[in-house]
Each structure stands twice: as C-alpha cells, then as structure tokens.
Design an enzyme around this catalytic site. Structure first.
Site, short mmCIF file in Angstrom:
data_model
loop_
_atom_site.label_atom_id
_atom_site.label_comp_id
_atom_site.label_asym_id
_atom_site.label_seq_id
_atom_site.Cartn_x
_atom_site.Cartn_y
_atom_site.Cartn_z
N HIS A 195 -0.67 -5.36 7.06
CA HIS A 195 -1.49 -5.92 6.02
C HIS A 195 -3.19 -5.65 6.57
CE1 HIS A 195 2.27 -8.10 4.91
NE2 HIS A 195 1.67 -7.82 3.63
N ARG A 302 -0.44 -10.28 -6.98
CA ARG A 302 0.56 -10.88 -6.04
C ARG A 302 0.04 -12.24 -6.30
NH1 ARG A 302 -1.19 -6.29 -2.67
NH2 ARG A 302 0.72 -5.26 -1.55
N ARG A 338 3.90 -10.55 -10.36
CA ARG A 338 4.94 -10.88 -9.37
C ARG A 338 5.25 -12.20 -9.22
NH1 ARG A 338 4.82 -7.82 -3.60
NH2 ARG A 338 3.39 -9.40 -2.99
N GLU A 430 12.48 -2.97 -2.62
CA GLU A 430 12.20 -2.98 -1.22
C GLU A 430 13.23 -3.02 -0.28
OE1 GLU A 430 8.12 -5.89 -1.63
OE2 GLU A 430 9.93 -6.64 -2.69
N ASN A 453 6.04 -0.44 0.88
CA ASN A 453 5.48 -1.00 2.28
C ASN A 453 6.83 -1.58 2.88
OD1 ASN A 453 3.11 -0.15 1.06
ND2 ASN A 453 2.55 -2.38 0.62
N ASP A 454 7.48 -2.60 2.02
CA ASP A 454 8.64 -3.26 2.51
C ASP A 454 9.82 -2.55 2.83
OD1 ASP A 454 7.93 -5.92 3.74
OD2 ASP A 454 7.55 -6.33 1.37
N ARG A 464 6.94 -3.66 9.88
CA ARG A 464 5.61 -3.20 9.42
C ARG A 464 4.07 -3.71 10.07
NH1 ARG A 464 5.19 -5.65 2.94
NH2 ARG A 464 2.94 -5.21 3.15
N CYS A 501 3.98 0.13 -6.25
CA CYS A 501 2.98 -0.36 -5.88
C CYS A 501 2.67 -0.59 -4.52
CB CYS A 501 3.09 -1.91 -6.82
SG CYS A 501 4.44 -2.63 -6.12
C1 PEP Z 1 5.34 -3.62 -0.78
O1 PEP Z 1 6.03 -4.05 -0.09
O2 PEP Z 1 5.28 -2.35 -0.82
C2 PEP Z 1 4.47 -4.23 -1.74
C3 PEP Z 1 3.78 -3.99 -2.44
O3 PEP Z 1 4.39 -5.62 -1.40
P1 PEP Z 1 3.66 -6.45 -0.29
O4 PEP Z 1 2.81 -5.41 0.34
O5 PEP Z 1 2.84 -7.43 -1.03
O6 PEP Z 1 4.59 -7.02 0.54
MG MG Z 2 6.59 -6.29 -0.27
#
Ligand code: PEP
Ligand code: MG
Length: 578
Positions: A195, A302, A338, A430, A453-454, A464, A501
């Site tokens: 993050h 988000r 979301r 995810e 990302n997830d 991550r 996304c």
């Molecule tokens: C992801 O997991 O790719 C995503 C966009 O959600 P976040 O980064 O908010 O977990």
């Molecule tokens: Mg995510």
C-alpha cells in the site's frame, strides 16, 4: 568530499529526484541499528537529550494533573517513569552507544530498550519479569518525542528537496512529511505492490527500495539521486551526474506537461481500438487532485475509506450523499462502487474483529459483509437510493465462490425489489478459487474487475505488504499472466465486460499485456492516466495480442517482464523524441 557510491534497488515509483538525504524517523517499534559519523555525535546527542528533557517535562505535567484528580499516591507512577529517564546508568549506557559505538540516537534508545527487555526476561521471578515495561515505556515516549521533533524539523524553511531515507517503506513514511519537499524516497526494504508503494506512485514521488543497509550507510545532508524508473540510487554524486539527472528530471516534467495536454481525449490505440481508462478513487476529496475529465469514469471507488474516516458506521443518508457526489461529478459516465473491503490491513476503529492468526485469509471483504448483514444492507440501501437518478455499478470484493455472490444478490434483491435493475452487479477477482470458478460466477453477474494486487498475493501465497518476501511477489510471473489471460478469455466467451483495477493496469508493461489479453478497460490511480493513455495511443492493439501470449509462454517473471519492457521502452523513447 565523501566518495560517490552507486546502488541498485527495486524501482517502486517512477521519476528522477535529486536532493539531500533526510533520515526519516517514523518507526516506534523495532528501530533498526543505524550508524552516524564521529563528527555528528555532539549534535545528535543534543537532539536525544532535548527529547528526553521534553518527555520528563510532559510526565511532570501529567503527574500534576493526575494528582489533582486522583491523588498523589496514584500519580506516583509518573515519578517512577521520570526517575527511569533520569537514571544515570541508563543515561551513560546510551551515551556510550552514541559516542563510542556511533549509534544513531534512535538506535541507541532502541538498544537500551532491548537491553532492558533482555535483562528482565532472564529473571527468575515472573513478578520481576513483568516489570520490564515500567523501565522501557518511558524510553518509548522519548522515541515518540524524537519522532515528533523530527517532523517539526522537516517543516523548517531551510529544508527542501528531501530524499527520505528509511529502513522500511511504510504508508506513514509516504504521507508524514510535507509532500512538496520530498524529492525522492529510498528504503532498505519495501514491496512494489504494498500500500505504501501505491501511495508513493499516487503522489508521484520517485521511490526505490531494497538496497541492503542503505539507511545505515546514508548520512543526513548528503546529496543523492533517486531514479525510480531504473531503481538506481547514487550517493554523493559528481557534478556531472547531478547535471545529467537534472536533465532527465526536466525531460520528464516537460513530457508530463505534454501528456497532460492530451489527457482528456479518449484512449484509442494507433489502430483504432478504444480502451476506456477509468480512475481508482477513495473519496470525493480526490477530485481536487486530478482533472476528472481525463477518465471515462470510476473503475474502483474504495468505499472503505469513507468508513475509516468516521468514528462509527456511516448511516444510509451519509453514505448516499457521498455516492451521489461521486455520481454527480462523473455524470453520464460509469462509476463502480466497491462494497466495504475492510479486514486485514484496513481496520475500522469501531469494529472489533476477533484476533486472527492470518487476517489476510480471514474475515475481510465480502466475507465480513455476509457475516454482518446489517452493515451490508445499510450500504446496499444507500447505493440503491443513490442510483435513483441513473445507473450505477456495485462490485463485491474478495469473492471466493458462486454461493457468496448468490447470497449477496439475494440480499440486494430483497431490499431493491422492482428497482434492482438500476444496479449492475459485478465481482472482483482476487482469489484464485474465484478465477477457477469464473465460468460459473459470470452466470450471476454483469461485470468483472480483476484486483491484481490481491490476486498475486493469494496466488503466490506472499503477503503483499511484507517486505521480507517482496521478491517472491511477482505479478509478471507467467503463472500469474496465465491466470489473467484465462480470466479475460472466460469473460469474452460469456460476453461479460472485464476490467483490471489492480496496480498492473497503471504500469505500461501491465497495460500492454492486459490489452493484449482482451481486457475491455483499465482502472488506475488518476496520476498514472495521462502516461498510460499516451503509451496505448502509440501502439497497435493487434501485435499486443501476440505479445501477451508470448509473455504467458515465458518461464520466469524476469523473462516475461523483459519481453514486455522491450516494447514499452520503444514507445517511451518515441515519446521522448517526439
Ligand atoms: C486489488 O487487490 O488489486 C485491488 C484493487 O484492491 P485493493 O488494492 O484495494 O486491495
Ligand atoms: Mg484487493
């Protein structure tokens, strides 16, 4: 003049920054061992002592006010804490670490805390062992005071063009110091998809991580160049290198200005394929930071940040007003809300979850909404109300199975009745199981968006946000690329709109790959939009299909990335030359 040294790390956020090293003091826990130069001891000691004296003053004042309320005997604990900070033995020990061993001040205090913990841990009587906090807590307060003073110091007018140097790339590090003053960040450890990395990219701060021991090597005030495109960092660069870096940075600024001029036009590849680019946002506050006309809508709102901004669950009315504000700003364009995605690293102060051994695998995202339907229904009602003036998209996070999707839809249909058609329902992919069950899931929904990302975190079983295993988090690994390609294929076969996304969408290599796989649209941090649009405008879509396929056939992440990078580099050079 100190000798120049070059270092290679991981490129985290693009751009070239030059400035003077500023050692960031953000962590209050497990501060790493950092050294200083012999000539710095006096000054550093003064800083430490000022923080110690200020902490004693604060404790005296707390003791006074507590005495007034509960009496002197209950306030005596503060006298003990003051005595701990005035203890000559502690004082001399810490002083010797600074003057004899050249420990940085925060490292010397941390070393003392560790030393005391060890002493108490070896004691036989458990009663005595439990007293260790009484002797260490006052020093934790000193660390906190040093950190506050450090922040105040950073506000000083004489400080500018800071290259923040820290042990770990954390969200606090990125947001703590005045943005205008930060020219770059170098962290000894940090993940590209953490993050903190997402924040650094959103703020456009050139950032490099994973240079072993850099925080121990660098000294405050040294000149430093950070190249967030290549991952190179240079300490004490020569005049010639500074000039070259300056030239590069200037080139980037000029290019950015040029790209900004074309950013509002639709995104179409050179051979005419439209690729809508949408924004990932967290709050209507974000509108201040970018031109909302540059995007085709919002691909990821988000909503959890709205919940995190308040002291209690936002009511239907409060939520509805936020959703309406977003819809108004993007009137006529697609907006994807979301539903609440808390749990794991995103917590609500007012929602006490059970302690979990593995929170990333626990109660988060949709699981939490289904577990506490009251919370979910309030959000669905607010979204439904907000849809009264037009359509909107609702997206479920952390979906694992078709049953979960059915359950969520059932709740929605129950409250929406005849108005259900106003809302399109989608899922985030995810979780690898959801990717495997996608051909069933798409039967239940209107659209898909991939949270890369997830998805990568769960596919590779790599946290991550954990810098220690950041090298194993490889979104460009062919294993991940194959999953991404298969998701696009299933969606196309079932005529389900599919977007991405996650962070990959905002990287030129990722964008080329995803468009090549057949993703219909991409959603990303707004700061990345002009550049990604420019990249896509320069290429034909057709060769990207082949490129994507070739990338999935590579053996390693490195090979696949290099293959994609070769194409993006060609375009980059073209953009620079034009
Ligand atoms: C992801 O997991 O790719 C995503 C966009 O959600 P976040 O980064 O908010 O977990
Ligand atoms: Mg995510």
């Amino acid at each position: 003049m100190a000798e120049a040294s070059q270092h290679q790390g991981t490129a985290i956020a693009a751009g070239v920054g030059m400035g003077k090293v500023y050692i960031a003091l953000t962590s209050e826990k497990n501060i790493p061992l950092r050294h200083i130069d012999a000539g710095e001891c006096e000054m550093v000691w003064d800083l430490l002592d000022v923080a110690r004296c200020a902490t004693i003053k604060q404790l005296e004042s707390i003791r006074e006010s507590t005495t007034e309320i509960v009496g002197a005997s209950d306030a005596a604990i503060y006298s003990t804490q003051i005595a701990v900070l005035e203890d000559p033995e502690a004082f001399n020990r810490i002083r010797s670490w600074v003057f004899d061993e050249f420990y940085a001040p925060e490292s010397a205090v941390q070393a003392y805390i560790d030393f005391m913990c060890e002493q108490f841990a070896s004691m036989e009587q458990s009663g005595l062992r439990d007293m260790s906090a009484d002797f260490t807590d006052p020093w934790v307060l000193v660390l906190r005071e040093m950190s506050a003073e450090d922040l105040e110091h950073a506000q000083d007018e004489s400080i500018s063009s800071m290259i923040l140097v820290a042990d770990e790339l954390t969200p606090t590090l990125v947001v703590r110091y005045p943005h205008k003053k930060i020219a770059g960040i170098v962290a000894t450890r940090g993940g590209r998809y953490s993050h903190a990395a997402i924040l650094a990219r959103s703020f456009g701060i050139p950032t490099v991580a994973n240079i072993d021991g850099f925080d121990d090597l660098a000294r405050s005030g040294q000149h430093c160049i950070v190249n967030g495109d290549t991952g190179e960092v240079e300490l004490n660069p020569s005049e010639k290198h500074l000039e070259a870096a300056n030239e590069l940075a200037l080139q980037r600024v000029q290019l950015k200005d040029r790209l900004a001029k074309h950013a509002t036009a639709a995104c179409e590849t050179a051979d005419g394929m439209l690729v809508p680019i949408l924004a990932n946002i967290e709050s209507p506050r974000d509108f201040k930071f970018f031109n909302t006309d540059t995007v085709a809508g919002v691909g990821l709102f988000r909503t959890e940040f709205m919940y995190m901004d308040t002291d209690g669950f936002p009511s239907v009315e409060q939520q509805e007003s936020v959703y309406r504000e977003v819809l108004k700003e993007f009137s006529g364009r697609r907006v994807v809300f979301r539903t609440l995605d808390v749990g794991n690293d995103k917590q609500l102060s007012y929602l006490k979850l059970h302690d979990e051994q593995n929170p990333a695998l626990g109660m988060r995202g949709l699981r939490l909404s289904l577990h506490w339907p009251d919370i979910f229904i309030i959000q669905l009602q607010a979204l439904l109300n907000a849809s009264a003036d037009g359509e909107l998209d609702v997206m479920l996070p952390m979906v694992t199975s078709v049953e979960e999707v059915r359950e969520a839809k059932k709740m929605f249909n129950m409250i929406a009745g005849d108005a259900a058609h106003r809302v399109r329902f989608g899922v985030m992919i995810e979780v690898p199981a959801a990717a495997m069950a996608l051909s069933d899931i798409v039967q239940e929904i209107d659209f898909v968006s991939v949270g890369t990302n997830d998805l990568a975190q769960y596919l590779f079983a790599v946290d991550r946000d954990n810098p220690w295993v950041a090298n194993l988090y490889q979104p460009y690994h062919p294993a991940n690329l194959r999953v991404l390609r298969s998701i696009a294929k299933i969606c196309r076969k079932s005529n389900t709109p599919v977007s991405v996304c996650g962070e990959m969408a905002g990287q030129p290599e990722g964008a080329f790959f995803l468009v090549g796989c057949g993703y219909d649209s991409l959603s990303m941090s707004p700061s990345l939009v002009p550049e990604i649009k420019a990249y896509l405008r320069e290429v034909d879509a057709k060769p990207l299909f082949k490129l994507a396929m070739r990338a999935t056939h590579e053996l390693t992440a490195d090979e696949a990335f290099r293959l994609l990078r070769k194409e993006t580099q060609l375009v980059w050079q073209k953009m620079l030359d034009s």
